[in-house]
Design a protein around this motif. Structure first.
Motif, mmCIF file in Angstrom:
data_model
loop_
_atom_site.group_PDB
_atom_site.id
_atom_site.type_symbol
_atom_site.label_atom_id
_atom_site.label_comp_id
_atom_site.label_asym_id
_atom_site.label_seq_id
_atom_site.Cartn_x
_atom_site.Cartn_y
_atom_site.Cartn_z
ATOM 1 N N ASP A 101 76.519 21.067 -6.587
ATOM 2 C CA ASP A 101 77.120 20.552 -5.359
ATOM 3 C C ASP A 101 77.337 21.639 -4.313
ATOM 4 N N ASP A 102 76.849 22.854 -4.578
ATOM 5 C CA ASP A 102 77.007 23.958 -3.636
ATOM 6 C C ASP A 102 76.030 23.777 -2.481
ATOM 7 N N LEU A 103 76.535 23.329 -1.341
ATOM 8 C CA LEU A 103 75.677 23.038 -0.189
ATOM 9 C C LEU A 103 75.063 24.310 0.388
ATOM 10 N N SER A 112 72.080 12.083 -5.014
ATOM 11 C CA SER A 112 72.749 13.384 -4.961
ATOM 12 C C SER A 112 74.082 13.188 -4.245
ATOM 13 N N LYS A 135 74.070 15.794 2.534
ATOM 14 C CA LYS A 135 75.345 15.657 1.829
ATOM 15 C C LYS A 135 76.502 16.003 2.750
ATOM 16 N N ALA A 136 76.307 17.089 3.502
ATOM 17 C CA ALA A 136 77.367 17.545 4.393
ATOM 18 C C ALA A 136 77.576 16.584 5.557
ATOM 19 N N LYS A 171 80.869 25.473 -7.921
ATOM 20 C CA LYS A 171 80.441 24.152 -7.454
ATOM 21 C C LYS A 171 79.163 23.672 -8.124
ATOM 22 N N ASN A 207 78.416 14.109 -3.756
ATOM 23 C CA ASN A 207 79.460 15.110 -3.994
ATOM 24 C C ASN A 207 80.516 14.515 -4.921
ATOM 25 N N GLU A 208 81.482 15.331 -5.322
ATOM 26 C CA GLU A 208 82.465 14.895 -6.332
ATOM 27 C C GLU A 208 83.289 13.711 -5.847
ATOM 28 N N ASN A 209 83.670 13.713 -4.589
ATOM 29 C CA ASN A 209 84.470 12.624 -4.040
ATOM 30 C C ASN A 209 83.685 11.313 -4.047
ATOM 31 N N GLN A 210 82.399 11.397 -3.712
ATOM 32 C CA GLN A 210 81.551 10.197 -3.704
ATOM 33 C C GLN A 210 81.335 9.668 -5.118
ATOM 34 N N SER A 251 78.796 12.004 5.027
ATOM 35 C CA SER A 251 80.169 11.518 4.959
ATOM 36 C C SER A 251 80.710 11.165 6.343
#
Length: 561
Positions: free
Chosen positions: A141-143, A421, A30-31, A138, A423-426, A34
């Motif tokens: 979504d908490d990485l 899975s 996830k990190a 989060k 993130n909010e932006n995605q 992007s």
């Protein structure tokens, strides 16, 4: 009962290890995902950068199989070519060594410093991660939470496996089995390949080997041969993934297999001939750290040795993966899909879903393509109406059918992305693409309506006055400008284009209202026939609605900026 308990512990430990790897890699991916699309641009024509990228991605997602599956998908979708994929595949083998070094940490600390061992902190990491997930802002979504839980489960699982195997480390069965494999390179390599192929994780199979080595049950020669086989076994996932893919994608999977098989043969031969004069060394016990060291030396050396032969691997894959009869038949007898739709299906490869950011980027490019085709159809429909070229109307209908099919294909693919899975932006970007596709398709419907009006005018010998034609040209030009601006806004996340679209939409609204009033006056004065008036009003209404949909698309972009 003791044996059954140990078996359960081994299975449970392996399960926790694999689950930990999955949770940790999901968080890391996830990190990283992007930025992955930006990194991919670096590999164009630069195989050294491709190797670095492959190693970095694999180190982050902790799975060379996942990286290679992504590469197969990228090649199938046309994002990468075969030459570029070679470097990433080589780098993936280097990146996967990180996991082995993590496992080796369990042996580095001495018994007097047990509190420094990873398994000592593992329960704390799981606890911290769980509390962050449950009570943090989060949530899922908490990485950091995912990373802590993943790492914690990895080392707890390893401890379970180690405790389950240690009572049987001195078993004659183990000793005999490893003795046979140590003297037979083919059997040792085959064992590593089969176990890894079944588990479909080289990280897990290497960790099992290190767990056995921790108990002092693995001779060096046998461990080295098994490690070579594990690198071959990791190719199974990519080979399975390439099933049903294009010939080029299959060649990428074969390149991965060729690379690992060649490396295993070279190193296997070296170890075998060295073991003849150095029997005592190769029959000695292998430690987890030595496995990590050998794993790293093997993968780095293979990359250095085979790097200059990257193009040879590409050519050899072409020889091994020949064009099938089905490929030739598909070219000679294309199915009901057009070339545009075939390209869309190829570009939206499901293997790309391994990297959500790349999948989103690929989908966005196809949404832009759909919007461009729609813009062409709007312009073409107006040209048919104004220039009375009704013989071209079937082109508009055919293009409309393509747009409808594109909507269905894109929507289905976005549903798959939405289940990943993200993130909010995605998540917001996926939602906006859903809405954009709907608005673009509706704009295309209005273009079809305009074409139908042109057909009706031709069939009933209806023509517009010179003033009416001039008005239609003016408003259609303004609408096209608005629609093109909305595409630019969507494609580039351009705030200036968003503002320009809104401004143009206001102008279209004013023009539509003014033209409607003046046209009614012309009808009243007899300057325009009623039948032409009805078509005129319907067309400017369709054009105004197209502008509204363009403004909607630009509005979705505004929420992302």
């Amino acid at each position: 009962m003791e044996f059954i308990g140990s078996l359960f512990g081994l299975i449970g430990g392996l399960g926790m290890f694999l689950y930990g790897m999955t949770v940790m890699s999901d968080g890391m991916q996830k990190a990283a995902s992007s930025r992955m699309s930006k990194f991919l641009n670096l590999v164009t024509g630069n195989r050294v950068m491709a190797v670095v990228l492959g190693a970095a991605i694999t180190a982050l997602v902790q799975s060379s199989s996942a990286t290679t599956v992504m590469v197969v998908g990228f090649v199938n979708a046309g994002i990468l070519n075969l030459s570029q994929s070679v470097g990433i595949i080589m780098g993936a083998n280097i990146g996967t060594t990180i996991t082995a070094w993590m496992v080796s940490l369990t042996q580095v600390s001495s018994s007097s410093l047990a509190f420094l061992k990873p398994e000592f902190f593992a329960p704390l990491l799981v606890g911290v991660g769980a509390f962050r997930l449950l009570f943090g802002k989060k949530g899922k979504d908490d990485l950091v939470a995912n990373f802590c839980i993943g790492v914690g489960f990895i080392f707890i699982g390893l401890e379970f496996m180690s405790d389950s195997v240690s009572p049987y480390a001195d078993s004659p069965i183990f000793a005999k089995a490893f003795q046979v494999m140590g003297g037979n390179p083919i059997l040792g390599i085959l064992t590593g390949a089969v176990v890894t192929g079944i588990i479909q994780s080289s990280a897990a199979s290497v960790s099992i080997l290190q767990t056995l080595a921790l108990s002092g049950a693995v001779p060096r020669a046998a461990g080295f041969y098994i490690t070579l086989g594990q690198n071959i076994g990791t190719c199974v996932t990519a080979m399975l993934s390439s099933t049903g893919a294009s010939r080029t994608a299959k060649r990428a999977a074969v390149i991965h297999l060729l690379f690992n098989v060649t490396g295993a043969i070279l190193f296997g031969a070296i170890i075998f001939f060295l073991s003849l004069p150095m029997k005592s060394f190769f029959q000695g016990q292998l430690s987890p750290v030595e496995i990590s060291l050998f794993h790293t030396i093997f993968n780095v050396s293979c990359t250095i040795v085979l790097f200059p032969f990257g193009d040879l691997l590409v050519n050899l894959s072409g020889t091994l993966v020949r064009e099938s009869k089905q490929d030739k038949e598909d070219e000679e007898n294309p199915n009901h899909y057009t070339e545009v739709e075939k390209n869309l299906i190829q570009h939206l490869d499901k293997r790309i879903l391994e990297s959500p950011a790349i999948a989103i980027s690929a989908t966005k490019a196809e949404v832009v393509n759909m919007a461009r085709i729609t813009a062409v159809n709007i312009s073409h429909a107006m040209g048919i109406l104004l220039e009375e070229k009704v013989e071209e109307i079937q082109e508009v209908y055919a293009r409309e059918k393509i747009i409808d099919n594109m909507q269905k294909l894109l929507t289905d693919y976005l549903i798959h992305i939405g289940n990943l899975s993200l993130n909010e932006n995605q998540k917001l970007e996926v939602t906006n693409m859903f809405n954009t596709i709907t608005d673009v398709e509706r704009a295309a419907d209005h273009a079809e309506n305009i074409a139908e009006q042109a057909q009706y005018a031709q069939d009933h010998d209806i023509s517009f006055s010179e003033i009416g034609q001039d008005d239609l040209k003016k408003i259609s030009n303004k609408v096209m400008e608005s629609f093109e601006a909305s595409i630019d806004a969507f494609e580039n996340n351009d705030l200036d284009a968003v503002v320009r679209t809104a401004h143009l939409e206001d102008q279209v609204d004013e023009m539509e209202e003014d033209m409607r009033e003046t046209h009614i006056l012309r009808l009243s004065s007899g300057d325009c026939v009623p039948q032409a008036g009805v078509i005129f009003l319907d067309v400017i209404s369709d054009l105004e609605r197209i502008s509204d949909h363009a403004d909607n698309v630009a509005g979705y972009v505004k929420t992302m900026i």
